[in-house]
Design a protein around this motif. Structure first.
Motif, PDB file in Angstrom:
ATOM      1  N   THR A 130     -49.161 -62.664  56.219  1.00  0.00           N
ATOM      2  CA  THR A 130     -49.559 -61.681  54.923  1.00  0.00           C
ATOM      3  C   THR A 130     -48.572 -62.092  53.732  1.00  0.00           C
ATOM      4  O   THR A 130     -47.421 -62.337  53.847  1.00  0.00           O
ATOM      5  CB  THR A 130     -49.619 -60.502  54.511  1.00  0.00           C
ATOM      6  OG1 THR A 130     -50.709 -59.973  56.239  1.00  0.00           O
ATOM      7  CG2 THR A 130     -50.809 -60.149  53.930  1.00  0.00           C
ATOM      8  N   VAL A 131     -49.230 -63.152  52.399  1.00  0.00           N
ATOM      9  CA  VAL A 131     -48.548 -63.196  50.955  1.00  0.00           C
ATOM     10  C   VAL A 131     -49.087 -62.218  50.324  1.00  0.00           C
ATOM     11  O   VAL A 131     -49.614 -62.358  49.562  1.00  0.00           O
ATOM     12  CB  VAL A 131     -48.091 -64.617  51.067  1.00  0.00           C
ATOM     13  CG1 VAL A 131     -47.451 -64.554  49.764  1.00  0.00           C
ATOM     14  CG2 VAL A 131     -47.762 -65.398  52.540  1.00  0.00           C
ATOM     15  N   PHE A 132     -47.902 -61.626  49.784  1.00  0.00           N
ATOM     16  CA  PHE A 132     -48.162 -60.394  48.346  1.00  0.00           C
ATOM     17  C   PHE A 132     -47.252 -61.018  47.506  1.00  0.00           C
ATOM     18  O   PHE A 132     -46.532 -61.948  47.900  1.00  0.00           O
ATOM     19  CB  PHE A 132     -48.117 -59.294  48.781  1.00  0.00           C
ATOM     20  CG  PHE A 132     -48.031 -58.387  50.327  1.00  0.00           C
ATOM     21  CD1 PHE A 132     -49.023 -57.680  49.840  1.00  0.00           C
ATOM     22  CD2 PHE A 132     -47.434 -58.266  51.162  1.00  0.00           C
ATOM     23  CE1 PHE A 132     -49.544 -56.943  51.105  1.00  0.00           C
ATOM     24  CE2 PHE A 132     -47.882 -57.270  52.202  1.00  0.00           C
ATOM     25  CZ  PHE A 132     -48.729 -56.550  52.431  1.00  0.00           C
ATOM     26  N   PHE A 133     -47.851 -61.106  46.454  1.00  0.00           N
ATOM     27  CA  PHE A 133     -47.498 -61.509  45.152  1.00  0.00           C
ATOM     28  C   PHE A 133     -47.890 -60.012  44.211  1.00  0.00           C
ATOM     29  O   PHE A 133     -48.777 -59.511  43.829  1.00  0.00           O
ATOM     30  CB  PHE A 133     -48.250 -62.532  44.298  1.00  0.00           C
ATOM     31  CG  PHE A 133     -47.908 -63.395  43.868  1.00  0.00           C
ATOM     32  CD1 PHE A 133     -46.429 -64.043  43.414  1.00  0.00           C
ATOM     33  CD2 PHE A 133     -48.339 -63.113  42.625  1.00  0.00           C
ATOM     34  CE1 PHE A 133     -46.016 -64.363  42.340  1.00  0.00           C
ATOM     35  CE2 PHE A 133     -47.947 -63.527  40.914  1.00  0.00           C
ATOM     36  CZ  PHE A 133     -46.497 -64.039  40.692  1.00  0.00           C
ATOM     37  N   ALA A 134     -46.684 -60.406  43.087  1.00  0.00           N
ATOM     38  CA  ALA A 134     -46.639 -59.684  41.942  1.00  0.00           C
ATOM     39  C   ALA A 134     -46.618 -60.399  40.816  1.00  0.00           C
ATOM     40  O   ALA A 134     -45.513 -60.605  40.340  1.00  0.00           O
ATOM     41  CB  ALA A 134     -45.208 -57.824  41.878  1.00  0.00           C
ATOM     42  N   GLY A 135     -46.700 -60.397  39.809  1.00  0.00           N
ATOM     43  CA  GLY A 135     -46.814 -61.249  38.678  1.00  0.00           C
ATOM     44  C   GLY A 135     -47.651 -60.502  37.366  1.00  0.00           C
ATOM     45  O   GLY A 135     -48.106 -58.433  37.210  1.00  0.00           O
ATOM     46  N   ASP A 136     -47.011 -61.097  36.545  1.00  0.00           N
ATOM     47  CA  ASP A 136     -47.480 -59.690  34.858  1.00  0.00           C
ATOM     48  C   ASP A 136     -48.031 -60.832  33.451  1.00  0.00           C
ATOM     49  O   ASP A 136     -48.314 -61.026  32.546  1.00  0.00           O
ATOM     50  CB  ASP A 136     -46.402 -59.737  34.661  1.00  0.00           C
ATOM     51  CG  ASP A 136     -45.184 -60.095  33.642  1.00  0.00           C
ATOM     52  OD1 ASP A 136     -44.461 -61.297  34.427  1.00  0.00           O
ATOM     53  OD2 ASP A 136     -44.429 -59.818  32.426  1.00  0.00           O
ATOM     54  N   SER A 137     -47.688 -62.533  33.744  1.00  0.00           N
ATOM     55  CA  SER A 137     -48.884 -62.757  32.798  1.00  0.00           C
ATOM     56  C   SER A 137     -48.983 -64.586  33.227  1.00  0.00           C
ATOM     57  O   SER A 137     -48.856 -64.465  34.085  1.00  0.00           O
ATOM     58  CB  SER A 137     -46.951 -64.008  31.709  1.00  0.00           C
ATOM     59  OG  SER A 137     -45.679 -63.529  32.891  1.00  0.00           O
ATOM     60  N   GLU A 138     -48.789 -65.266  33.052  1.00  0.00           N
ATOM     61  CA  GLU A 138     -49.293 -66.276  33.070  1.00  0.00           C
ATOM     62  C   GLU A 138     -48.832 -67.506  33.898  1.00  0.00           C
ATOM     63  O   GLU A 138     -50.219 -68.348  34.295  1.00  0.00           O
ATOM     64  CB  GLU A 138     -50.094 -67.467  31.316  1.00  0.00           C
ATOM     65  CG  GLU A 138     -51.104 -68.840  31.594  1.00  0.00           C
ATOM     66  CD  GLU A 138     -51.319 -69.162  30.610  1.00  0.00           C
ATOM     67  OE1 GLU A 138     -52.303 -70.358  30.604  1.00  0.00           O
ATOM     68  OE2 GLU A 138     -50.791 -69.190  28.862  1.00  0.00           O
ATOM     69  N   PRO A 139     -47.891 -67.751  33.516  1.00  0.00           N
ATOM     70  CA  PRO A 139     -47.638 -68.445  35.071  1.00  0.00           C
ATOM     71  C   PRO A 139     -47.937 -68.067  36.507  1.00  0.00           C
ATOM     72  O   PRO A 139     -47.820 -68.976  37.243  1.00  0.00           O
ATOM     73  CB  PRO A 139     -46.243 -68.862  34.767  1.00  0.00           C
ATOM     74  CG  PRO A 139     -45.707 -68.328  32.932  1.00  0.00           C
ATOM     75  CD  PRO A 139     -46.471 -67.102  32.713  1.00  0.00           C
ATOM     76  N   ASP A 140     -48.014 -66.136  36.460  1.00  0.00           N
ATOM     77  CA  ASP A 140     -48.222 -65.855  37.197  1.00  0.00           C
ATOM     78  C   ASP A 140     -49.491 -66.435  38.017  1.00  0.00           C
ATOM     79  O   ASP A 140     -49.752 -65.267  39.210  1.00  0.00           O
ATOM     80  CB  ASP A 140     -47.462 -64.638  36.828  1.00  0.00           C
ATOM     81  CG  ASP A 140     -46.497 -64.131  37.031  1.00  0.00           C
ATOM     82  OD1 ASP A 140     -45.315 -65.156  37.677  1.00  0.00           O
ATOM     83  OD2 ASP A 140     -46.113 -63.592  36.082  1.00  0.00           O
ATOM     84  N   LEU A 141     -50.424 -66.247  37.059  1.00  0.00           N
ATOM     85  CA  LEU A 141     -52.546 -66.602  37.474  1.00  0.00           C
ATOM     86  C   LEU A 141     -52.309 -67.368  39.215  1.00  0.00           C
ATOM     87  O   LEU A 141     -53.127 -67.294  39.882  1.00  0.00           O
ATOM     88  CB  LEU A 141     -53.060 -67.186  36.307  1.00  0.00           C
ATOM     89  CG  LEU A 141     -54.314 -67.514  36.978  1.00  0.00           C
ATOM     90  CD1 LEU A 141     -55.055 -65.519  36.211  1.00  0.00           C
ATOM     91  CD2 LEU A 141     -54.760 -68.264  35.471  1.00  0.00           C
ATOM     92  N   GLY A 142     -51.893 -69.025  38.747  1.00  0.00           N
ATOM     93  CA  GLY A 142     -51.930 -69.552  40.393  1.00  0.00           C
ATOM     94  C   GLY A 142     -52.114 -68.711  41.718  1.00  0.00           C
ATOM     95  O   GLY A 142     -52.372 -68.626  42.430  1.00  0.00           O
ATOM     96  N   ALA A 143     -50.275 -68.446  41.186  1.00  0.00           N
ATOM     97  CA  ALA A 143     -50.109 -67.638  42.756  1.00  0.00           C
ATOM     98  C   ALA A 143     -50.715 -66.328  42.946  1.00  0.00           C
ATOM     99  O   ALA A 143     -50.667 -66.123  44.292  1.00  0.00           O
ATOM    100  CB  ALA A 143     -48.102 -67.195  42.213  1.00  0.00           C
ATOM    101  N   ALA A 144     -50.794 -65.681  41.804  1.00  0.00           N
ATOM    102  CA  ALA A 144     -51.946 -64.627  41.966  1.00  0.00           C
ATOM    103  C   ALA A 144     -52.840 -64.577  42.877  1.00  0.00           C
ATOM    104  O   ALA A 144     -53.571 -63.534  44.037  1.00  0.00           O
ATOM    105  CB  ALA A 144     -52.422 -63.405  41.295  1.00  0.00           C
TER     106      ALA A 144
END
Length: 217
Positions: free
Chosen positions: A160-174
């Motif tokens: 399992t991989v969790f991801f936390a982000g806040d902006s556009e560069p994070d969209l793909g990872a999310a």
């Protein structure tokens, strides 16, 4: 396979404020804010933007290090990283900023056992120069690093991989992560694409989410 990894963006997610905003507000008030607002109207916050801002600080390296040490972390971040590690997970910082300030802040705050995936940076002529690795499999022409590809690789190693982000560069990872935690602009971006996510404002909320679902003892 390993059980789980928690991957977090740095600026604006693990920290309360982006480092480039700190630099603008501290040293570049006369032109930095208008430059930022004008840039956002037509362009993404990318490597070219970062190099313009971080390269214009106009201070010696010791003064810049002082600003790095002042970067405000989410008040629950250090405890959260420890909880992840105690639960047998691995904590990653995945940033479209630079290891130049991330690694220095981690050392200053004595945060250990965290893997940082970001771009190289160096002090030069009163500022910081960010240098993407164009030979990296994670290279992005826009942001310098393709976060989605990093998550894809981690999913081969962790159940399992969790991801936390806040902006556009994070969209793909999310979108690639098994479970995404989103704040600020990332919430709107994921909603527009009808992608599931868990909204959050601080890492205490993420901690409770994981506790309630048995990830933390």
């Amino acid at each position: 396979m390993k059980t789980f990894a928690f991957v977090s963006d740095f600026d604006g997610t693990l920290t309360e404020k982006d480092f480039y905003h700190i630099i603008i507000d501290t040293y570049l008030q006369d032109w930095g804010r208008p430059f930022y607002e004008d840039w956002k109207k037509t362009k993404k916050i990318n490597v070219e933007f970062l190099n313009k801002i971080l390269g214009s600080i106009g201070r010696n390296e010791e003064e810049i290090l002082t600003e790095i040490h002042r970067i405000p972390l989410d008040e629950y971040a250090v405890d959260f990283i420890r909880r992840v590690q105690e639960a047998g997970g691995e904590f990653y910082i995945l940033s479209a900023g630079t290891t130049y300030y991330i690694n220095r802040l981690l050392a200053h705050r004595q945060i250990e056992g965290v893997t940082v995936i970001s771009m190289n940076g160096a002090y030069k002529d009163g500022g910081i120069v960010v240098t993407p690795d164009e030979t990296s499999p994670y290279f992005s022409e826009i942001f310098g690093i393709n976060k989605a590809k990093v998550i894809e690789e981690l999913k081969k190693e962790f159940e399992t991989v969790f991801f936390a982000g806040d902006s556009e560069p994070d969209l793909g990872a999310a979108k690639e992560a098994d479970i995404a935690f989103a704040k600020k602009d990332l919430k709107e971006l994921l909603s527009k694409e009808q992608q599931e996510f868990v909204p959050f404002e601080n890492f205490k909320e993420i901690e409770k989410y994981l506790e309630d679902r048995g990830w933390f003892a």
